[in-house]
Design a protein around this motif. Structure first.
Motif, short mmCIF file in Angstrom:
data_model
loop_
_atom_site.label_atom_id
_atom_site.label_comp_id
_atom_site.label_asym_id
_atom_site.label_seq_id
_atom_site.Cartn_x
_atom_site.Cartn_y
_atom_site.Cartn_z
N GLU A 104 0.83 -1.21 0.00
CA GLU A 104 0.00 0.00 0.00
C GLU A 104 0.86 1.26 0.00
N ASP A 105 2.01 1.23 0.74
CA ASP A 105 2.91 2.38 0.75
C ASP A 105 3.40 2.68 -0.66
N ALA A 106 3.80 1.64 -1.37
CA ALA A 106 4.31 1.82 -2.73
C ALA A 106 3.23 2.40 -3.64
N LEU A 107 2.00 1.98 -3.44
CA LEU A 107 0.88 2.44 -4.27
C LEU A 107 0.60 3.93 -4.05
N LEU A 108 0.93 4.43 -2.86
CA LEU A 108 0.61 5.82 -2.52
C LEU A 108 1.76 6.79 -2.79
#
Length: 170
Positions: A8-12
Motif C-alpha cells: 500500500e505504501d508503494a501504491l501511494l
C-alpha cells in the motif's frame, strides 16, 4: 519499494503503478511480424487487473461484494512495434476519479530498453453487478482510490493524455 514498505505504501507514492514484466506470446504475432493490435489491449488489461487487485476491486470484490468495473471508453495509440521476445511492462497513472469513474492513462514500454511502444487512455465505470448498472464505489474503496489519485496528481502528465482522433488540419 524499500524493505519497510507495504504494498500500500508503494501504491501511494507519487509514481505510476508498474505492472509485472510480461512476455509476448507467439500466437499474438501477426502476418506483419509484429504484435497484433488486439494483444496490446490484452497486456493493458492484464496490467490494469494488477492495479485493481491493489485497489481492492478485483475478482474477490466481484464475488464478495458484487461490484466490478467495465471499460466505457478506450483510446490506444500504437507508437513503436513490439516483436516476439520483447519483454514489456505497463505503467498506469490514475489521472482522475469520482464516485463512479476511473480515468487512467497507461504506457506500454519495452521492459529492458525503456522505449514507449503504445499508450491507452481509458474511462472505467463502477458497476453494481446485481443490478448491472453504474453505482458509486463503496466508501472504503472510494477512500483507497482517492488516496492513489491524490498521489498520482503530483506526477507530471505524460504527452498524449486527452488526445482525439482527427485528420490533420490543412
Amino acid at each position: 519499494m524499500t524493505s519497510t514498505d507495504t504494498p500500500e505504501d508503494a501504491l501511494l507514492r507519487p509514481t505510476p503503478f508498474l505492472s509485472s514484466v510480461m512476455q509476448i506470446e507467439p500466437q499474438w504475432i501477426d502476418y506483419n511480424g509484429h504484435l497484433n493490435m488486439a494483444y496490446y489491449n490484452v497486456m493493458f488489461d492484464r496490467a490494469i487487473d494488477e492495479l485493481w487487485l491493489k485497489l481492492g476491486i478485483g475478482p474477490a470484490y466481484m464475488k464478495g461484494r458484487h461490484g466490478s468495473t467495465f471499460t466505457a471508453e478506450c483510446h490506444v495509440r500504437y507508437l513503436r512495434e513490439i516483436h516476439l521476445g520483447d519483454p514489456v511492462q505497463v505503467s498506469i497513472l490514475l489521472v482522475a476519479a469520482d464516485e463512479k469513474r476511473l480515468h487512467t492513462f497507461e504506457e506500454l514500454r519495452h521492459a529492458t530498453e525503456g522505449w514507449l511502444s503504445a499508450t491507452s487512455e481509458n474511462m472505467t465505470i463502477h458497476i453494481d453487478m446485481s443490478a448491472r448498472k453504474t453505482a458509486p464505489f463503496p466508501a472504503d474503496i472510494r477512500a483507497r482510490i482517492e488516496a492513489v489519485a491524490s498521489a498520482h496528481a503530483a506526477i507530471p502528465r505524460p504527452e498524449g493524455i486527452g488526445r482525439k482522433i482527427a485528420m490533420p488540419s490543412k
